[in-house]
Design a protein around this motif. Structure first.
Motif, short mmCIF file in Angstrom:
data_model
loop_
_atom_site.label_atom_id
_atom_site.label_comp_id
_atom_site.label_asym_id
_atom_site.label_seq_id
_atom_site.Cartn_x
_atom_site.Cartn_y
_atom_site.Cartn_z
N MET A 172 28.97 33.62 37.98
CA MET A 172 30.12 34.42 38.92
C MET A 172 30.18 35.46 38.44
O MET A 172 30.55 36.47 39.25
CB MET A 172 31.27 33.52 38.27
CG MET A 172 31.23 31.96 38.58
SD MET A 172 31.89 31.74 40.46
CE MET A 172 33.56 31.97 40.18
N GLU A 173 30.09 36.20 37.29
CA GLU A 173 30.31 37.65 36.83
C GLU A 173 29.16 38.39 37.50
O GLU A 173 29.77 39.62 38.26
CB GLU A 173 30.34 37.85 35.29
CG GLU A 173 30.79 39.15 35.11
CD GLU A 173 30.76 39.52 33.49
OE1 GLU A 173 31.14 40.47 32.88
OE2 GLU A 173 30.78 38.24 32.72
N GLU A 174 28.21 38.12 37.61
CA GLU A 174 27.17 38.96 38.04
C GLU A 174 27.21 39.05 39.47
O GLU A 174 26.89 40.19 40.02
CB GLU A 174 25.59 38.25 37.79
CG GLU A 174 25.39 38.33 36.33
CD GLU A 174 23.97 37.46 35.89
OE1 GLU A 174 23.36 37.02 37.20
OE2 GLU A 174 23.66 37.51 34.80
N ASN A 175 27.95 37.95 40.41
CA ASN A 175 27.93 38.31 41.80
C ASN A 175 29.17 38.57 42.04
O ASN A 175 29.63 38.74 43.34
CB ASN A 175 27.53 36.78 42.40
CG ASN A 175 26.07 36.49 42.27
OD1 ASN A 175 25.15 36.92 42.98
ND2 ASN A 175 25.80 35.83 41.27
N GLY A 176 30.20 38.96 41.28
CA GLY A 176 31.35 39.32 41.51
C GLY A 176 32.37 38.60 41.92
O GLY A 176 33.31 38.91 42.74
N TYR A 177 32.14 37.07 41.64
CA TYR A 177 33.10 36.19 42.15
C TYR A 177 34.25 35.82 41.11
O TYR A 177 33.99 36.03 40.09
CB TYR A 177 32.09 34.73 42.52
CG TYR A 177 31.37 34.76 43.39
CD1 TYR A 177 31.68 35.23 44.74
CD2 TYR A 177 29.85 34.33 43.43
CE1 TYR A 177 30.97 35.06 45.67
CE2 TYR A 177 29.14 34.38 44.36
CZ TYR A 177 29.59 34.82 45.75
OH TYR A 177 28.63 34.85 46.88
N SER A 178 35.32 35.32 41.81
CA SER A 178 36.32 34.79 40.86
C SER A 178 36.82 33.34 41.44
O SER A 178 36.15 32.81 42.39
CB SER A 178 37.66 35.78 41.20
OG SER A 178 37.99 35.75 42.38
N VAL A 179 37.63 32.47 40.62
CA VAL A 179 37.80 31.41 41.08
C VAL A 179 38.85 31.18 41.88
O VAL A 179 39.81 31.78 41.79
CB VAL A 179 38.13 30.44 39.45
CG1 VAL A 179 38.42 29.10 39.96
CG2 VAL A 179 36.69 30.33 38.62
N GLY A 180 38.87 30.36 42.91
CA GLY A 180 39.84 29.93 44.00
C GLY A 180 39.44 29.82 45.27
O GLY A 180 38.31 29.31 45.46
N ASP A 181 40.20 29.58 46.06
CA ASP A 181 40.09 29.01 47.60
C ASP A 181 39.88 30.16 48.71
O ASP A 181 39.73 29.78 49.78
CB ASP A 181 41.04 27.94 47.81
CG ASP A 181 41.18 26.88 46.92
OD1 ASP A 181 40.08 26.59 46.23
OD2 ASP A 181 42.43 26.43 46.85
N GLU A 182 40.20 31.44 48.08
CA GLU A 182 40.17 32.47 49.20
C GLU A 182 39.00 33.00 49.50
O GLU A 182 37.84 32.59 48.89
CB GLU A 182 41.15 33.75 48.70
CG GLU A 182 42.60 33.13 48.37
CD GLU A 182 43.35 32.70 49.60
OE1 GLU A 182 42.86 33.29 50.64
OE2 GLU A 182 44.24 31.99 49.47
N ASP A 183 38.69 33.85 50.65
CA ASP A 183 37.29 34.52 50.86
C ASP A 183 36.83 35.19 49.51
O ASP A 183 37.80 35.91 48.89
CB ASP A 183 37.54 35.02 52.11
CG ASP A 183 37.68 34.39 53.39
OD1 ASP A 183 37.48 33.12 53.28
OD2 ASP A 183 38.19 35.07 54.21
N GLY A 184 35.51 35.08 49.22
CA GLY A 184 35.05 35.94 48.21
C GLY A 184 35.31 35.24 46.79
O GLY A 184 34.89 35.63 45.91
N GLU A 185 35.98 34.10 46.82
CA GLU A 185 36.14 33.04 45.45
C GLU A 185 35.21 32.00 45.79
O GLU A 185 34.64 31.52 46.82
CB GLU A 185 37.81 32.68 45.35
CG GLU A 185 38.57 34.14 45.42
CD GLU A 185 39.78 33.76 45.28
OE1 GLU A 185 40.72 34.55 44.65
OE2 GLU A 185 40.38 32.70 45.74
N GLN A 186 35.06 31.29 44.58
CA GLN A 186 34.35 29.96 44.38
C GLN A 186 35.08 29.10 43.78
O GLN A 186 35.98 29.37 42.94
CB GLN A 186 33.17 30.39 43.59
CG GLN A 186 32.15 31.41 43.97
CD GLN A 186 31.28 30.59 45.38
OE1 GLN A 186 31.10 29.49 45.29
NE2 GLN A 186 31.27 31.45 46.25
#
Length: 244
Positions: A172-186
């Protein structure tokens, strides 16, 4: 829960794990503690943990007798006690501080009779200071003060899903993702829910072992660890106005 990190989890159960600062002082009464750190003892009140806040932005001290000899002091929104160890230990007393926060774990500091006796890193072995750097060595036997130690990886008490959670977190950190339901989140995988909550409070197996070791050492010094009976009790709340 691994036995080597149980005191971190104990504090976590009382919402104290993410940021923590405590001081232990012997040969001192509560009214004298208030005088030495600039609190008005006339405004002291007894309260439990849930009632500590709600009184503006003043520094808050939550303190009480731990043993016949030692006071246990938790401080919030300031460092009035941990910044006054020399004053608190003056005239033949002793004081010790353990704390951590967003900037990492602070050195364990031990002061006696107003003099800096020893300070050492809780996470980096060999980093010491003070007039007698080895003063607490006998109390540190069997404890771990090395955040880079990797023995936790093969500890049979480690929850088996933790390595997978760490791998997912790194991805997640390497790909710049955060946790959630919005675009760009996982989305958060259901199996990682508890681990994610722990990590938000600063948990990592080696770090939890280091801070548990520091608190264990203090317990050996004072004769009593931070326990559920004290954490669930009512203690004296003192406030110290910020002096800008």
């Amino acid at each position: 829960m691994r036995r080597s990190e149980y005191l971190w989890h104990r504090l976590h159960g009382h919402a104290l794990a993410a940021e923590f600062s405590a001081v232990w002082v012997d040969r001192l009464e509560l009214d004298e503690l208030a005088q030495r750190v600039g609190a008005d003892f006339r405004q002291a009140r007894r309260c439990d943990r849930d009632e500590v806040f709600g009184i503006g932005d003043a520094t808050v001290i939550w303190a009480d007798r731990l043993t016949d000899d030692w006071l246990q002091i938790f401080e919030f929104r300031g460092y009035a006690c941990s910044g006054a160890l020399r004053e608190l230990s003056a005239h033949g007393g002793r004081a010790v501080h353990v704390g951590w926060g967003l900037n990492g774990v602070r050195d364990l500091t031990y002061v006696s009779d107003g003099y800096h006796t020893t300070g050492f890193s809780v996470t980096v072995p060999g980093e010491r200071s003070g007039n007698a750097p080895a003063a607490l060595d006998a109390l540190a036997e069997g404890l771990m003060f090395d955040v880079d130690d990797t023995s936790w990886m093969t500890d049979p008490e480690l929850q088996p899903e933790w390595p997978a959670f760490e791998e997912w977190s790194a991805w997640m950190e390497e790909n710049g993702y955060s946790v959630g339901d919005e675009d760009g989140e996982q989305p958060l995988p259901e199996a990682f829910g508890d681990f994610y909550g722990l990590s938000l409070n600063g948990y990592h197996p080696s770090l939890a072992t280091c801070v548990t070791s520091a608190l264990t050492l203090v317990g050996r010094l004072t004769g009593r660890e931070v326990d559920e009976a004290w954490l669930n009790g009512a203690h004296t709340r003192l406030t110290i106005p910020h002096r800008w």
